[in-house]
Write a protein that holds these residues in place. Structure first.
Motif, PDB file in Angstrom:
ATOM      1  N   ASN A  28       7.005   5.226 -13.816  1.00 42.07           N
ATOM      2  CA  ASN A  28       6.931   4.124 -12.446  1.00 42.07           C
ATOM      3  C   ASN A  28       8.678   3.201 -14.111  1.00 42.07           C
ATOM      4  O   ASN A  28       8.916   3.085 -14.770  1.00 42.07           O
ATOM      5  CB  ASN A  28       5.823   3.149 -13.250  1.00 42.07           C
ATOM      6  CG  ASN A  28       4.078   3.722 -12.806  1.00 42.07           C
ATOM      7  OD1 ASN A  28       4.817   4.543 -12.232  1.00 42.07           O
ATOM      8  ND2 ASN A  28       3.303   2.992 -13.607  1.00 42.07           N
TER       9      ASN A  28
ATOM     10  N   PHE B 108       1.385   0.275  -9.458  1.00 39.94           N
ATOM     11  CA  PHE B 108       1.350  -1.020  -9.914  1.00 39.94           C
ATOM     12  C   PHE B 108       0.722  -2.303 -10.658  1.00 39.94           C
ATOM     13  O   PHE B 108      -0.645  -1.845 -11.027  1.00 39.94           O
ATOM     14  CB  PHE B 108       0.639  -2.127  -8.402  1.00 39.94           C
ATOM     15  CG  PHE B 108       1.267  -1.217  -6.928  1.00 39.94           C
ATOM     16  CD1 PHE B 108       2.597  -1.255  -7.172  1.00 39.94           C
ATOM     17  CD2 PHE B 108       1.038  -0.604  -6.469  1.00 39.94           C
ATOM     18  CE1 PHE B 108       3.522  -0.093  -5.675  1.00 39.94           C
ATOM     19  CE2 PHE B 108       1.021   0.522  -5.340  1.00 39.94           C
ATOM     20  CZ  PHE B 108       2.248  -0.028  -5.409  1.00 39.94           C
TER      21      PHE B 108
ATOM     22  N   VAL C 276       8.003   4.681  -7.945  1.00 33.94           N
ATOM     23  CA  VAL C 276       6.995   5.624  -8.785  1.00 33.94           C
ATOM     24  C   VAL C 276       6.826   6.795  -8.391  1.00 33.94           C
ATOM     25  O   VAL C 276       7.365   7.095  -7.099  1.00 33.94           O
ATOM     26  CB  VAL C 276       5.807   4.856  -7.748  1.00 33.94           C
ATOM     27  CG1 VAL C 276       4.684   5.485  -9.114  1.00 33.94           C
ATOM     28  CG2 VAL C 276       5.739   3.680  -8.467  1.00 33.94           C
TER      29      VAL C 276
ATOM     30  N   ASN D   4      12.703  -5.638 -17.277  1.00 31.86           N
ATOM     31  CA  ASN D   4      12.696  -4.434 -16.598  1.00 31.86           C
ATOM     32  C   ASN D   4      11.739  -3.543 -17.753  1.00 31.86           C
ATOM     33  O   ASN D   4      11.466  -4.157 -18.604  1.00 31.86           O
ATOM     34  CB  ASN D   4      14.371  -4.094 -16.924  1.00 31.86           C
ATOM     35  CG  ASN D   4      15.072  -4.943 -16.137  1.00 31.86           C
ATOM     36  OD1 ASN D   4      14.537  -5.753 -14.648  1.00 31.86           O
ATOM     37  ND2 ASN D   4      16.385  -5.248 -16.668  1.00 31.86           N
TER      38      ASN D   4
ATOM     39  N   TYR E  39       3.815  -9.064 -13.756  1.00 33.94           N
ATOM     40  CA  TYR E  39       4.863 -10.017 -13.451  1.00 33.94           C
ATOM     41  C   TYR E  39       5.646 -11.392 -14.093  1.00 33.94           C
ATOM     42  O   TYR E  39       6.521 -12.043 -13.812  1.00 33.94           O
ATOM     43  CB  TYR E  39       4.781  -9.752 -11.424  1.00 33.94           C
ATOM     44  CG  TYR E  39       4.973  -8.974 -10.661  1.00 33.94           C
ATOM     45  CD1 TYR E  39       6.351  -9.000 -10.102  1.00 33.94           C
ATOM     46  CD2 TYR E  39       3.905  -8.237 -10.927  1.00 33.94           C
ATOM     47  CE1 TYR E  39       6.695  -7.930  -9.494  1.00 33.94           C
ATOM     48  CE2 TYR E  39       4.500  -7.346  -9.423  1.00 33.94           C
ATOM     49  CZ  TYR E  39       5.804  -7.094  -9.066  1.00 33.94           C
ATOM     50  OH  TYR E  39       5.910  -5.873  -8.005  1.00 33.94           O
TER      51      TYR E  39
ATOM     52  N   ARG F 220      11.007  -0.595 -12.623  1.00 33.61           N
ATOM     53  CA  ARG F 220      10.729  -1.795 -12.377  1.00 33.61           C
ATOM     54  C   ARG F 220      12.631  -2.000 -12.480  1.00 33.61           C
ATOM     55  O   ARG F 220      12.478  -2.440 -14.701  1.00 33.61           O
ATOM     56  CB  ARG F 220      10.083  -2.744 -12.740  1.00 33.61           C
ATOM     57  CG  ARG F 220       9.989  -4.438 -12.643  1.00 33.61           C
ATOM     58  CD  ARG F 220       9.299  -5.115 -12.944  1.00 33.61           C
ATOM     59  NE  ARG F 220       8.114  -4.896 -12.345  1.00 33.61           N
ATOM     60  CZ  ARG F 220       6.635  -4.721 -13.012  1.00 33.61           C
ATOM     61  NH1 ARG F 220       6.687  -5.469 -14.311  1.00 33.61           N
ATOM     62  NH2 ARG F 220       5.071  -4.190 -11.993  1.00 33.61           N
ATOM     63  N   TYR F 221      13.097  -2.905 -12.482  1.00 31.54           N
ATOM     64  CA  TYR F 221      14.134  -3.573 -12.397  1.00 31.54           C
ATOM     65  C   TYR F 221      14.643  -4.495 -11.641  1.00 31.54           C
ATOM     66  O   TYR F 221      14.115  -4.618 -10.589  1.00 31.54           O
ATOM     67  CB  TYR F 221      15.835  -2.488 -11.936  1.00 31.54           C
ATOM     68  CG  TYR F 221      17.088  -2.836 -12.085  1.00 31.54           C
ATOM     69  CD1 TYR F 221      17.412  -3.326 -13.885  1.00 31.54           C
ATOM     70  CD2 TYR F 221      17.469  -3.759 -10.930  1.00 31.54           C
ATOM     71  CE1 TYR F 221      18.827  -3.432 -13.882  1.00 31.54           C
ATOM     72  CE2 TYR F 221      18.968  -4.241 -11.123  1.00 31.54           C
ATOM     73  CZ  TYR F 221      19.542  -4.495 -12.700  1.00 31.54           C
ATOM     74  OH  TYR F 221      20.888  -4.693 -12.931  1.00 31.54           O
ATOM     75  N   TYR F 222      14.977  -5.877 -12.614  1.00 29.79           N
ATOM     76  CA  TYR F 222      15.130  -7.205 -11.669  1.00 29.79           C
ATOM     77  C   TYR F 222      16.304  -7.159 -11.390  1.00 29.79           C
ATOM     78  O   TYR F 222      17.443  -7.537 -12.346  1.00 29.79           O
ATOM     79  CB  TYR F 222      14.282  -8.383 -12.529  1.00 29.79           C
ATOM     80  CG  TYR F 222      13.272  -8.053 -12.641  1.00 29.79           C
ATOM     81  CD1 TYR F 222      12.323  -9.300 -12.123  1.00 29.79           C
ATOM     82  CD2 TYR F 222      12.346  -7.306 -13.720  1.00 29.79           C
ATOM     83  CE1 TYR F 222      11.088  -9.291 -12.151  1.00 29.79           C
ATOM     84  CE2 TYR F 222      11.231  -7.431 -14.088  1.00 29.79           C
ATOM     85  CZ  TYR F 222      10.476  -8.797 -12.906  1.00 29.79           C
ATOM     86  OH  TYR F 222       8.959  -7.945 -12.473  1.00 29.79           O
TER      87      TYR F 222
ATOM     88  N   ALA G 255      13.252  -8.013  -7.647  1.00 27.82           N
ATOM     89  CA  ALA G 255      12.965  -6.593  -7.844  1.00 27.82           C
ATOM     90  C   ALA G 255      12.625  -4.905  -7.387  1.00 27.82           C
ATOM     91  O   ALA G 255      12.313  -5.897  -5.777  1.00 27.82           O
ATOM     92  CB  ALA G 255      11.747  -6.853  -9.263  1.00 27.82           C
TER      93      ALA G 255
ATOM     94  N   LEU H  43      11.059  -1.249  -7.228  1.00 32.59           N
ATOM     95  CA  LEU H  43      10.554  -0.618  -8.593  1.00 32.59           C
ATOM     96  C   LEU H  43      10.286   1.061  -7.867  1.00 32.59           C
ATOM     97  O   LEU H  43      10.451   1.302  -6.895  1.00 32.59           O
ATOM     98  CB  LEU H  43       8.854  -0.851  -8.249  1.00 32.59           C
ATOM     99  CG  LEU H  43       8.525  -2.771  -8.852  1.00 32.59           C
ATOM    100  CD1 LEU H  43       8.981  -3.760  -7.580  1.00 32.59           C
ATOM    101  CD2 LEU H  43       7.531  -2.676  -8.938  1.00 32.59           C
TER     102      LEU H  43
END
Length: 156
Positions: free
Chosen positions: A71, A31, A85, A40, A35, A73-75, A81, A83
């Protein structure tokens, strides 16, 4: 193509990397505080922790915990969002007489976050997200790991 090749070559040549929590590279959790980039992303994070002790014995122990995680991350939209991992662990214990190691894919985590506050004013930048996560038991757990003289935290 040229930029991708350059990034791959520089990554392969990197031996040591020290990082803060801004990008999450110093965390084993995957994490981060990035942000504020709000984009993405896909990243690979490597971390290594080493512990040495003798616990009052003549034999000195050295434990090494290596984790490399993929990892993403997709908005979905401006507020939500997703996430993921996927960690790979390689744990090793050495003493004067032997070496023991365990490696494999660890527990996969899926998370979702919702942006409650996004105040980006001239002098104040306040972000407040809430989230919920799910940790899937994709790693290996050995209930009898103590029989091999390894501690509980060596489970993958």
């Amino acid at each position: 193509m040229g930029k991708t090749l350059l990034v791959l070559v520089l990554t392969a040549l990197t031996q040591y990397l020290y990082a803060c929590e801004a990008c999450g590279c110093s965390s084993t959790m995957g994490f981060d505080l990035s942000y504020n980039f709000r984009s993405n992303s896909i990243s690979v994070i490597y971390s290594r922790n080493t512990f040495e002790s003798n616990l009052g014995r003549a034999i000195e122990l050295k434990d090494q915990f290596n984790t490399m995680s993929l990892n993403g991350r997709y908005y979905v939209n401006d507020k939500i969002a997703l996430l993921a991992v996927i960690p790979y662990h390689s744990n090793e214990r050495t003493d004067l007489e032997s070496k023991q190691s365990i490696s494999g894919i660890g527990d996969t985590r899926f998370l979702a976050s919702y942006k409650l506050i996004d105040s980006n004013k001239e002098s104040k930048m306040i972000y407040f997200d809430v989230g919920l996560g799910l940790k899937l038991p994709t790693g290996r757990y050995n209930a009898k790991i103590h029989d091999t003289n390894l501690p509980e935290n060596f489970n993958i």
